[in-house]
Design a protein around this motif. Structure first.
Motif, short mmCIF file in Angstrom:
data_model
loop_
_atom_site.label_atom_id
_atom_site.label_comp_id
_atom_site.label_asym_id
_atom_site.label_seq_id
_atom_site.Cartn_x
_atom_site.Cartn_y
_atom_site.Cartn_z
N GLN A 1 -97.61 31.90 -12.95
CA GLN A 1 -96.84 32.98 -12.37
C GLN A 1 -95.45 32.51 -12.00
O GLN A 1 -95.23 31.34 -11.69
N VAL A 2 -94.54 33.44 -12.06
CA VAL A 2 -93.16 33.17 -11.68
C VAL A 2 -92.75 34.21 -10.66
O VAL A 2 -93.02 35.40 -10.82
N GLN A 3 -92.11 33.76 -9.61
CA GLN A 3 -91.59 34.67 -8.59
C GLN A 3 -90.07 34.70 -8.70
O GLN A 3 -89.43 33.65 -8.85
N LEU A 4 -89.54 35.90 -8.62
CA LEU A 4 -88.09 36.09 -8.72
C LEU A 4 -87.59 36.80 -7.47
O LEU A 4 -88.18 37.81 -7.06
N VAL A 5 -86.53 36.29 -6.89
CA VAL A 5 -85.95 36.90 -5.70
C VAL A 5 -84.46 37.07 -5.91
O VAL A 5 -83.74 36.09 -6.13
N GLU A 6 -84.01 38.33 -5.83
CA GLU A 6 -82.60 38.62 -5.99
C GLU A 6 -81.90 38.62 -4.63
O GLU A 6 -82.51 38.92 -3.60
N SER A 7 -80.63 38.31 -4.66
CA SER A 7 -79.81 38.38 -3.45
C SER A 7 -78.37 38.61 -3.85
O SER A 7 -78.01 38.47 -5.02
N GLY A 8 -77.56 38.94 -2.86
CA GLY A 8 -76.13 39.10 -3.10
C GLY A 8 -75.64 40.53 -3.14
O GLY A 8 -74.44 40.77 -3.23
N GLY A 9 -76.56 41.48 -3.08
CA GLY A 9 -76.15 42.88 -3.08
C GLY A 9 -75.58 43.30 -1.74
O GLY A 9 -75.58 42.52 -0.79
N GLY A 10 -75.10 44.53 -1.69
CA GLY A 10 -74.56 45.03 -0.44
C GLY A 10 -73.60 46.16 -0.68
O GLY A 10 -73.54 46.72 -1.79
N ALA B 1 -85.65 31.70 -9.06
CA ALA B 1 -87.01 31.67 -9.61
C ALA B 1 -87.81 30.54 -8.99
O ALA B 1 -87.27 29.46 -8.71
N SER B 2 -89.08 30.79 -8.79
CA SER B 2 -89.99 29.76 -8.31
C SER B 2 -91.32 29.93 -9.02
O SER B 2 -91.58 30.93 -9.67
N GLY B 3 -92.17 28.92 -8.88
CA GLY B 3 -93.45 28.96 -9.58
C GLY B 3 -93.34 28.22 -10.90
O GLY B 3 -92.64 27.20 -10.99
N ARG B 4 -94.00 28.71 -11.91
CA ARG B 4 -94.02 28.05 -13.22
C ARG B 4 -92.79 28.40 -14.04
O ARG B 4 -92.87 29.01 -15.10
N THR B 5 -91.65 27.99 -13.54
CA THR B 5 -90.39 28.35 -14.18
C THR B 5 -90.20 27.68 -15.53
O THR B 5 -89.38 28.12 -16.33
N SER B 6 -90.96 26.62 -15.79
CA SER B 6 -90.82 25.93 -17.06
C SER B 6 -91.25 26.81 -18.24
O SER B 6 -90.90 26.54 -19.39
N THR B 7 -92.00 27.87 -17.93
CA THR B 7 -92.45 28.76 -18.99
C THR B 7 -91.43 29.86 -19.31
O THR B 7 -91.62 30.61 -20.25
#
Length: 124
Positions: free
Chosen positions: A1-10, A24-30
């Motif tokens: 699994q890969v987790q994605l978190v966006e930031s910087g909006g406003g 990205a975090s988790g199995r980012t190598s995939t």
């Protein structure tokens, strides 16, 4: 699994520039590619930009010339810079990642993992 978190909006003004981040975090190598999509109120989701594993970039015709996508592999982060923001750029911007080796970068269904999105509101 890969987790994605966006930031910087406003909330920004017409003509401003903005840089969004997708961590990205988790199995980012995939991951073989990451894209930014956006969806405004009452509008369909649309591709903004994409980048593949080799660093090749792709842009929507509508935004070409105003956006730049880049990645920092040391931080597992993909960035989206948008210049000369317009009111019609107001949308939720989401990043997505794919594990596929061959995929159509323009299609949302090509992507396996999605972040929750970050709201960008452009005020005039």
């Amino acid at each position: 699994q890969v987790q994605l978190v966006e930031s910087g909006g406003g909330l920004v003004q017409v003509g401003d520039s903005l840089r969004l981040s997708c961590a990205a975090s988790g199995r980012t190598s995939t991951n073989n590619g990451v894209a930014w999509f956006r969806q405004g109120s009452g509008r369909e989701r649309e591709l903004v930009a994409a980048i593949n594993w080799s660093g090749m970039t792709f842009y929507s015709l509508a935004m070409m010339g105003r956006v730049a996508i880049s990645s920092d592999d040391t931080k597992n982060t993909v960035y989206l810079e948008i210049d000369s923001l317009r009111s019609e750029d107001t949308a939720v911007y989401s990043c997505a990642a794919t594990r596929s080796g061959r995929y159509d970068y323009r299609k949302a269904e090509s992507y396996d993992f999605w972040g929750r999105g970050t709201q960008v509101t452009v005020s005039s």
